[in-house]
Design a protein around this motif. Structure first.
Motif, PDB file in Angstrom:
ATOM      1  N   GLU A  60      71.047  28.926   9.921  1.00 23.33           N
ATOM      2  CA  GLU A  60      71.341  27.573  10.285  1.00 23.33           C
ATOM      3  C   GLU A  60      71.608  27.437  11.547  1.00 23.33           C
ATOM      4  O   GLU A  60      71.655  28.294  12.396  1.00 23.33           O
ATOM      5  CB  GLU A  60      72.594  27.439   9.487  1.00 23.33           C
ATOM      6  CG  GLU A  60      73.356  26.151   9.500  1.00 23.33           C
ATOM      7  CD  GLU A  60      74.581  25.961   8.485  1.00 23.33           C
ATOM      8  OE1 GLU A  60      75.123  24.684   8.100  1.00 23.33           O
ATOM      9  OE2 GLU A  60      75.153  27.004   7.884  1.00 23.33           O
ATOM     10  N   THR A  61      71.025  26.304  12.054  1.00 26.52           N
ATOM     11  CA  THR A  61      71.042  25.959  13.509  1.00 26.52           C
ATOM     12  C   THR A  61      71.957  24.861  14.089  1.00 26.52           C
ATOM     13  O   THR A  61      72.374  24.116  13.368  1.00 26.52           O
ATOM     14  CB  THR A  61      69.526  25.524  13.914  1.00 26.52           C
ATOM     15  OG1 THR A  61      69.382  24.464  13.119  1.00 26.52           O
ATOM     16  CG2 THR A  61      68.548  26.649  13.603  1.00 26.52           C
ATOM     17  N   ALA A  62      72.307  24.767  15.330  1.00 29.06           N
ATOM     18  CA  ALA A  62      73.223  23.904  15.945  1.00 29.06           C
ATOM     19  C   ALA A  62      72.796  23.726  17.401  1.00 29.06           C
ATOM     20  O   ALA A  62      72.523  24.870  17.973  1.00 29.06           O
ATOM     21  CB  ALA A  62      74.560  24.412  15.869  1.00 29.06           C
ATOM     22  N   GLY A  63      72.523  22.594  17.881  1.00 26.10           N
ATOM     23  CA  GLY A  63      72.327  22.145  19.319  1.00 26.10           C
ATOM     24  C   GLY A  63      73.210  22.105  20.303  1.00 26.10           C
ATOM     25  O   GLY A  63      73.236  21.564  21.006  1.00 26.10           O
ATOM     26  N   SER A  64      74.645  22.202  19.674  1.00 24.76           N
ATOM     27  CA  SER A  64      75.728  21.810  20.703  1.00 24.76           C
ATOM     28  C   SER A  64      77.061  22.608  20.252  1.00 24.76           C
ATOM     29  O   SER A  64      77.215  23.488  19.242  1.00 24.76           O
ATOM     30  CB  SER A  64      76.155  20.550  20.634  1.00 24.76           C
ATOM     31  OG  SER A  64      76.693  20.059  19.244  1.00 24.76           O
ATOM     32  N   VAL A  65      77.855  22.640  21.374  1.00 23.65           N
ATOM     33  CA  VAL A  65      78.968  23.534  21.139  1.00 23.65           C
ATOM     34  C   VAL A  65      80.030  22.868  19.688  1.00 23.65           C
ATOM     35  O   VAL A  65      80.388  23.578  18.871  1.00 23.65           O
ATOM     36  CB  VAL A  65      80.073  23.768  22.129  1.00 23.65           C
ATOM     37  CG1 VAL A  65      81.434  23.947  21.899  1.00 23.65           C
ATOM     38  CG2 VAL A  65      79.649  24.163  23.533  1.00 23.65           C
ATOM     39  N   PHE A  85      76.397  36.615  10.814  1.00 21.53           N
ATOM     40  CA  PHE A  85      75.523  36.940  12.287  1.00 21.53           C
ATOM     41  C   PHE A  85      75.538  35.704  12.842  1.00 21.53           C
ATOM     42  O   PHE A  85      75.342  34.567  12.361  1.00 21.53           O
ATOM     43  CB  PHE A  85      74.132  37.499  11.774  1.00 21.53           C
ATOM     44  CG  PHE A  85      74.307  38.626  11.232  1.00 21.53           C
ATOM     45  CD1 PHE A  85      74.332  39.767  11.732  1.00 21.53           C
ATOM     46  CD2 PHE A  85      73.781  38.693   9.681  1.00 21.53           C
ATOM     47  CE1 PHE A  85      74.104  40.962  11.179  1.00 21.53           C
ATOM     48  CE2 PHE A  85      73.897  39.847   9.015  1.00 21.53           C
ATOM     49  CZ  PHE A  85      74.134  40.989   9.707  1.00 21.53           C
ATOM     50  N   ALA A  86      75.514  35.584  14.330  1.00 23.52           N
ATOM     51  CA  ALA A  86      75.182  34.461  15.267  1.00 23.52           C
ATOM     52  C   ALA A  86      74.607  34.957  16.429  1.00 23.52           C
ATOM     53  O   ALA A  86      74.745  35.923  16.854  1.00 23.52           O
ATOM     54  CB  ALA A  86      76.831  33.758  15.526  1.00 23.52           C
ATOM     55  N   VAL A  87      73.868  34.073  16.972  1.00 18.95           N
ATOM     56  CA  VAL A  87      73.306  34.123  18.180  1.00 18.95           C
ATOM     57  C   VAL A  87      73.439  32.689  18.951  1.00 18.95           C
ATOM     58  O   VAL A  87      73.158  31.600  18.517  1.00 18.95           O
ATOM     59  CB  VAL A  87      71.554  34.302  18.049  1.00 18.95           C
ATOM     60  CG1 VAL A  87      71.055  34.146  19.616  1.00 18.95           C
ATOM     61  CG2 VAL A  87      71.476  35.492  17.124  1.00 18.95           C
ATOM     62  N   VAL A  88      74.328  33.028  19.998  1.00 24.16           N
ATOM     63  CA  VAL A  88      74.896  31.666  20.685  1.00 24.16           C
ATOM     64  C   VAL A  88      74.669  31.755  22.158  1.00 24.16           C
ATOM     65  O   VAL A  88      74.834  32.789  22.723  1.00 24.16           O
ATOM     66  CB  VAL A  88      76.294  31.790  20.586  1.00 24.16           C
ATOM     67  CG1 VAL A  88      77.066  30.366  21.254  1.00 24.16           C
ATOM     68  CG2 VAL A  88      76.986  31.747  19.074  1.00 24.16           C
ATOM     69  N   ASP A  89      73.882  30.627  22.613  1.00 29.21           N
ATOM     70  CA  ASP A  89      73.780  30.324  23.902  1.00 29.21           C
ATOM     71  C   ASP A  89      74.887  30.244  24.670  1.00 29.21           C
ATOM     72  O   ASP A  89      75.787  29.525  24.430  1.00 29.21           O
ATOM     73  CB  ASP A  89      72.708  29.483  24.258  1.00 29.21           C
ATOM     74  CG  ASP A  89      72.144  28.963  25.417  1.00 29.21           C
ATOM     75  OD1 ASP A  89      72.187  30.177  26.422  1.00 29.21           O
ATOM     76  OD2 ASP A  89      71.389  28.113  25.738  1.00 29.21           O
ATOM     77  N   LEU A  90      75.053  30.769  25.811  1.00 32.79           N
ATOM     78  CA  LEU A  90      76.169  30.590  26.705  1.00 32.79           C
ATOM     79  C   LEU A  90      76.317  29.164  27.170  1.00 32.79           C
ATOM     80  O   LEU A  90      77.557  28.538  27.140  1.00 32.79           O
ATOM     81  CB  LEU A  90      76.091  31.651  27.878  1.00 32.79           C
ATOM     82  CG  LEU A  90      77.278  31.685  28.872  1.00 32.79           C
ATOM     83  CD1 LEU A  90      78.675  32.221  28.243  1.00 32.79           C
ATOM     84  CD2 LEU A  90      77.049  32.633  29.758  1.00 32.79           C
ATOM     85  N   ARG A  91      75.485  28.658  27.873  1.00 33.67           N
ATOM     86  CA  ARG A  91      75.642  27.446  28.395  1.00 33.67           C
ATOM     87  C   ARG A  91      74.887  26.258  27.813  1.00 33.67           C
ATOM     88  O   ARG A  91      73.753  26.385  27.424  1.00 33.67           O
ATOM     89  CB  ARG A  91      74.957  27.339  29.927  1.00 33.67           C
ATOM     90  CG  ARG A  91      75.670  28.176  30.980  1.00 33.67           C
ATOM     91  CD  ARG A  91      75.448  27.830  32.373  1.00 33.67           C
ATOM     92  NE  ARG A  91      76.163  28.700  33.430  1.00 33.67           N
ATOM     93  CZ  ARG A  91      75.920  29.111  34.368  1.00 33.67           C
ATOM     94  NH1 ARG A  91      75.224  28.203  34.944  1.00 33.67           N
ATOM     95  NH2 ARG A  91      76.886  29.677  35.180  1.00 33.67           N
ATOM     96  N   LEU A  92      75.699  25.305  27.274  1.00 37.95           N
ATOM     97  CA  LEU A  92      75.186  24.242  26.335  1.00 37.95           C
ATOM     98  C   LEU A  92      75.392  23.050  26.946  1.00 37.95           C
ATOM     99  O   LEU A  92      76.503  22.923  27.867  1.00 37.95           O
ATOM    100  CB  LEU A  92      75.765  24.362  24.873  1.00 37.95           C
ATOM    101  CG  LEU A  92      75.359  25.665  24.300  1.00 37.95           C
ATOM    102  CD1 LEU A  92      76.499  25.768  22.864  1.00 37.95           C
ATOM    103  CD2 LEU A  92      73.988  25.585  23.547  1.00 37.95           C
ATOM    104  N   GLU A  93      74.666  21.990  26.637  1.00 33.94           N
ATOM    105  CA  GLU A  93      75.176  20.682  27.315  1.00 33.94           C
ATOM    106  C   GLU A  93      76.480  20.212  27.184  1.00 33.94           C
ATOM    107  O   GLU A  93      77.022  19.415  28.135  1.00 33.94           O
ATOM    108  CB  GLU A  93      73.954  19.598  26.630  1.00 33.94           C
ATOM    109  CG  GLU A  93      72.670  19.748  27.272  1.00 33.94           C
ATOM    110  CD  GLU A  93      71.723  18.593  26.712  1.00 33.94           C
ATOM    111  OE1 GLU A  93      72.371  17.772  26.126  1.00 33.94           O
ATOM    112  OE2 GLU A  93      70.461  18.915  26.829  1.00 33.94           O
ATOM    113  N   ASP A  94      77.170  20.454  26.170  1.00 41.12           N
ATOM    114  CA  ASP A  94      78.485  19.734  25.845  1.00 41.12           C
ATOM    115  C   ASP A  94      79.462  20.930  25.956  1.00 41.12           C
ATOM    116  O   ASP A  94      80.713  20.862  25.580  1.00 41.12           O
ATOM    117  CB  ASP A  94      78.648  19.324  24.391  1.00 41.12           C
ATOM    118  CG  ASP A  94      78.400  20.312  23.288  1.00 41.12           C
ATOM    119  OD1 ASP A  94      77.853  21.213  23.591  1.00 41.12           O
ATOM    120  OD2 ASP A  94      79.057  19.916  22.163  1.00 41.12           O
ATOM    121  N   GLY A  95      79.207  22.068  26.843  1.00 44.81           N
ATOM    122  CA  GLY A  95      80.342  22.900  27.177  1.00 44.81           C
ATOM    123  C   GLY A  95      79.840  24.414  26.967  1.00 44.81           C
ATOM    124  O   GLY A  95      78.610  24.590  27.393  1.00 44.81           O
TER     125      GLY A  95
END
Length: 185
Positions: free
Chosen positions: A41-46, A60-70
């Motif tokens: 499942e994908t998400a493009g924002s905090v 499980f999760a893979v999370v980018d540190l810096r996102l456009e909204d936080g």
């Protein structure tokens, strides 16, 4: 899917949340992780990542540190609240020791710098907790380690050059020159 001695199996719950604001990267990674047996499942924002972590906390999760909204660490914290056993990898193009420490302190299983491929991410997600990860293929140079340390102290001093120079026992102008340069490889 059989596991080797250095990894655990995906298990019954194959749910994986990917949070990244780079849409092309997100789609490629989602496709690669689906091929490896994950239910992605994908998400493009905090905001979207937090909503999924609240409604359907993944294993499980893979999370980018810096996102456009936080900051992606907000998603990691929310996931830790809703599913403490989730295995979380923080992924970023802005690798720094201070952010790696912060990610691990709030519950990330591992921290990878971009570019990381699907194999690196899968290995980080499925690594046994009691085993040490393999040594990096391209470790940081001594200059890079020094630069990372200076950056960490600079951030801890709220970006105050004079205070950072005092704590590092170096001349303020020397520190300013170091800070003005690009990071070493």
């Amino acid at each position: 899917m059989a596991a080797d001695s250095s990894a655990v199996e995906i298990g019954e719950d194959r749910s994986l949340l990917l949070v990244d604001d780079d849409e092309a990267f997100l789609k490629r990674l989602a496709k690669a992780m689906e091929k490896r047996g994950f239910a992605v499942e994908t998400a493009g924002s905090v905001a979207a990542g937090t909503a999924i972590a609240t409604a359907r906390p993944p294993a499980f999760a893979v999370v980018d540190l810096r996102l456009e909204d936080g900051n992606g660490l907000d998603v990691v914290e929310r996931l830790r609240e809703t599913r403490p056993d989730a295995r979380v990898v923080v992924l970023t193009g802005y690798g720094a020791i201070a952010t790696a420490v912060a990610a691990v302190k709030i519950g990330a299983t591992d921290y990878l710098s971009k570019p990381a491929d699907a194999t690196d991410i899968t290995n980080a997600l499925l690594a046994r907790e009691e085993e040490l990860p393999p040594p990096p293929e391209n470790p940081m140079s001594a200059d890079r380690v020094r630069w990372e340390h200076i950056q960490r102290v600079y951030e801890l001093c709220d970006r105050n050059v004079s205070e950072t120079a005092r704590r590092l026992n170096m001349h303020r102008r020397t520190l300013q020159r170091i800070l003005a340069k690009r990071s070493p490889k």
